[in-house]
Design an enzyme around this catalytic site. Structure first.
Site, PDB file in Angstrom:
ATOM      1  N   THR A  47       0.819  -1.207   0.000  1.00  0.00           N
ATOM      2  CA  THR A  47       0.000   0.000   0.000  1.00  0.00           C
ATOM      3  C   THR A  47       0.851   1.254   0.000  1.00  0.00           C
ATOM      4  O   THR A  47       0.464   2.284  -0.547  1.00  0.00           O
ATOM      5  CB  THR A  47      -0.920  -0.011   1.240  1.00  0.00           C
ATOM      6  OG1 THR A  47      -1.799  -1.113   1.117  1.00  0.00           O
ATOM      7  CG2 THR A  47      -1.750   1.245   1.333  1.00  0.00           C
ATOM      8  N   TYR A  60      -7.868   0.743  -4.223  1.00  0.00           N
ATOM      9  CA  TYR A  60      -6.559   1.123  -4.732  1.00  0.00           C
ATOM     10  C   TYR A  60      -5.808  -0.112  -5.162  1.00  0.00           C
ATOM     11  O   TYR A  60      -6.191  -1.229  -4.828  1.00  0.00           O
ATOM     12  CB  TYR A  60      -5.747   1.899  -3.683  1.00  0.00           C
ATOM     13  CG  TYR A  60      -5.364   1.040  -2.511  1.00  0.00           C
ATOM     14  CD1 TYR A  60      -6.233   0.841  -1.455  1.00  0.00           C
ATOM     15  CD2 TYR A  60      -4.130   0.390  -2.472  1.00  0.00           C
ATOM     16  CE1 TYR A  60      -5.908   0.029  -0.396  1.00  0.00           C
ATOM     17  CE2 TYR A  60      -3.792  -0.422  -1.425  1.00  0.00           C
ATOM     18  CZ  TYR A  60      -4.681  -0.606  -0.375  1.00  0.00           C
ATOM     19  OH  TYR A  60      -4.355  -1.420   0.657  1.00  0.00           O
ATOM     20  N   THR A 126       1.461  -4.436   4.246  1.00  0.00           N
ATOM     21  CA  THR A 126       1.305  -4.741   5.675  1.00  0.00           C
ATOM     22  C   THR A 126       0.695  -6.121   5.928  1.00  0.00           C
ATOM     23  O   THR A 126       0.807  -6.643   7.026  1.00  0.00           O
ATOM     24  CB  THR A 126       0.447  -3.673   6.365  1.00  0.00           C
ATOM     25  OG1 THR A 126      -0.818  -3.615   5.723  1.00  0.00           O
ATOM     26  CG2 THR A 126       1.130  -2.319   6.335  1.00  0.00           C
ATOM     27  N   ASP A 127       0.053  -6.716   4.899  1.00  0.00           N
ATOM     28  CA  ASP A 127      -0.660  -7.986   5.125  1.00  0.00           C
ATOM     29  C   ASP A 127       0.261  -9.095   5.630  1.00  0.00           C
ATOM     30  O   ASP A 127      -0.109  -9.859   6.526  1.00  0.00           O
ATOM     31  CB  ASP A 127      -1.329  -8.463   3.826  1.00  0.00           C
ATOM     32  CG  ASP A 127      -2.531  -7.611   3.443  1.00  0.00           C
ATOM     33  OD1 ASP A 127      -2.884  -6.691   4.206  1.00  0.00           O
ATOM     34  OD2 ASP A 127      -3.118  -7.871   2.377  1.00  0.00           O
ATOM     35  N   LYS A 199      -0.033  -7.724  12.862  1.00  0.00           N
ATOM     36  CA  LYS A 199      -1.072  -6.786  12.402  1.00  0.00           C
ATOM     37  C   LYS A 199      -2.363  -7.145  13.128  1.00  0.00           C
ATOM     38  O   LYS A 199      -2.791  -8.298  13.096  1.00  0.00           O
ATOM     39  CB  LYS A 199      -1.234  -6.910  10.884  1.00  0.00           C
ATOM     40  CG  LYS A 199      -2.160  -5.876  10.281  1.00  0.00           C
ATOM     41  CD  LYS A 199      -2.187  -5.977   8.759  1.00  0.00           C
ATOM     42  CE  LYS A 199      -3.059  -4.892   8.156  1.00  0.00           C
ATOM     43  NZ  LYS A 199      -3.090  -4.939   6.685  1.00  0.00           N
ATOM     44  N   GLU A 320      -3.441 -29.448  27.461  1.00  0.00           N
ATOM     45  CA  GLU A 320      -4.655 -30.241  27.224  1.00  0.00           C
ATOM     46  C   GLU A 320      -4.391 -31.428  26.310  1.00  0.00           C
ATOM     47  O   GLU A 320      -5.192 -32.343  26.217  1.00  0.00           O
ATOM     48  CB  GLU A 320      -5.746 -29.357  26.625  1.00  0.00           C
ATOM     49  CG  GLU A 320      -6.422 -28.450  27.644  1.00  0.00           C
ATOM     50  CD  GLU A 320      -7.621 -27.746  27.050  1.00  0.00           C
ATOM     51  OE1 GLU A 320      -8.643 -28.407  26.791  1.00  0.00           O
ATOM     52  OE2 GLU A 320      -7.528 -26.526  26.833  1.00  0.00           O
TER      53      GLU A 320
HETATM   54  N1  GLU Z   1      -2.841  -6.068   0.625  1.00  0.00           N
HETATM   55  C1  GLU Z   1      -1.890  -5.037   0.523  1.00  0.00           C
HETATM   56  C2  GLU Z   1      -0.492  -5.474   0.932  1.00  0.00           C
HETATM   57  O1  GLU Z   1      -0.277  -6.112   1.921  1.00  0.00           O
HETATM   58  C3  GLU Z   1      -2.351  -3.888   1.262  1.00  0.00           C
HETATM   59  C4  GLU Z   1      -2.031  -3.853   2.697  1.00  0.00           C
HETATM   60  C5  GLU Z   1      -1.027  -2.807   2.985  1.00  0.00           C
HETATM   61  O2  GLU Z   1       0.031  -2.725   2.392  1.00  0.00           O
HETATM   62  O3  GLU Z   1      -1.322  -2.034   3.870  1.00  0.00           O
HETATM   63  O4  GLU Z   1       0.418  -5.162   0.222  1.00  0.00           O
END
Ligand code: GLU
Length: 363
Positions: A47, A60, A126-127, A199, A320
């Protein structure tokens, strides 16, 4: 997925005006003055390099802008470091894969040995940022800072968070205080250790947290402060990936839920998985059907690691479930994605579950 072609950056006018008022920003991409630290940015997409079809729209495309465009959008970067950019990939990190990981690790290891480089920044979606960060934490050899950074808002959004995040990440990579701490993640003014970070929210700017041990530090307007030391083995202290393999072992994750059957476990074994990570309920638990399937897999030599889908807390041995009897490994506080990363590395060395439990206790 093929890499998106790099676009030239059409940032909101406020950013553009700010960038243009710093003449040295136009020189990025070349080595600048030698009295500043040299930081190399390895760009992978995400992103932070994402563009909306029109400013203000929600949708986007991740990985639309080149690394040079990202650097140009950060006014004042030249004051903290001489920055060089390299495009490793340009993908949304949901498409991150072993091939890009290995390419990234090879380049990061070369830069660790380059006497002209003080620190490394990796721009990333971020994924899967936490998985890439932990992978690099296990396989990069050297004490120079390696800092992953991304953004929650695309580069063309109102109040895009990418430029400040990149500024802060570069300042951490340029900082002597960041040496020897392993791979770091910088997002929204926080510094996290690769092993601890996750995350926690799909869209919030404050999405990255280190739920069990807290953040490594904070970075405000390019000034980092560290609060805590990393606890587990990492980078120079890691025995994995010397040399880096050409391919990583196949490890699949099976998710547990109410009424789950063992079909996915059996499918993982049939697909040739060398390891299976259970994203278990609670303390790494699962239905009797899944446990039966995993025990059968373990008897066939597939290494089974129990972790939890909960998001924090630890999965200990023999609580467990009788891991000794079932032949399982307890994943402690690694979330399933990271347990998969460590199991891949462990499987490059051994299939012995006692030794692999030792790795999970130390890394
Ligand atoms: N799905 C995208 C990625 O991980 C968008 C998430 C992001 O970068 O914030 O590249």
């Amino acid at each position: 997925m093929t890499a998106a072609p790099a676009r030239s950056l059409a940032l909101p006018s406020a950013f553009l005006a700010a960038a243009l008022s710093f003449p040295a920003a136009a020189q990025v991409g070349q080595k600048l003055a030698t009295d500043r630290p040299n930081v190399t940015i390895l760009a992978t997409g995400g992103t932070i390099a994402g563009a909306q079809p029109k400013p203000g729209e929600v949708g986007y495309k991740a990985g639309s802008f080149s690394v040079e465009s990202l650097i140009r959008a950060v006014p004042g970067m030249e004051k903290i470091a001489a920055v060089t950019g390299e495009q490793i990939a340009n993908i949304g990190s949901q498409d991150m894969n072993d091939a890009v990981w290995l390419k990234l690790a090879r380049r990061a290891n070369e830069l660790q040995k380059d006497p002209n480089v003080n620190g490394i920044v990796v721009t990333h979606g971020t994924d899967t940022m936490e998985e890439t960060a932990y992978f690099l934490d296990l396989v990069v050899k050297g004490d120079k800072p390696v800092v992953l950074v991304g953004s929650m808002r695309p580069a063309t959004a109102i109040s895009a968070d990418g430029p400040m995040n990149l500024y802060n990440a570069t300042s951490v990579a340029a900082s002597l205080a960041a040496w020897g701490r392993g791979v770091l993640v910088v997002m929204n003014d926080d510094i996290h250790y690769a092993r601890e970070v996750t995350k926690s929210n799909t869209t919030s700017l404050q999405t990255f947290v280190s739920p069990d041990r807290g953040r490594a530090g904070a970075v405000l307007f390019g000034k980092p402060t560290f609060y805590a030391k990393p606890i587990e083995r990492h980078t120079s202290g890691s025995t994995f990936a010397v040399p880096l393999p050409d391919k990583l072992p196949a490890v699949l994750v099976v998710y547990s839920h109410a009424n789950a059957g063992r079909e996915l476990v059996d499918a993982a074994v049939a697909a040739g998985a060398q390891g299976i990570v259970l994203a278990g309920v609670g303390d790494g638990n699962a239905t009797a059907a899944i446990i039966d399937g995993l025990a059968a897999a373990a008897r066939k030599g597939v290494v089974v690691v129990r972790s939890s889908r909960v998001g924090s807390g630890t999965v200990a041995r023999n609580v467990e479930l009788d891991d000794d009897k079932l032949g399982f490994v307890a994943g402690r506080d690694l979330e399933p994605g990271k347990a998969r990363v460590l199991l891949q590395q462990a499987l490059t060395k051994t299939r012995d579950v006692v030794q692999i439990q030792k790795y999970f206790d130390e890394y």
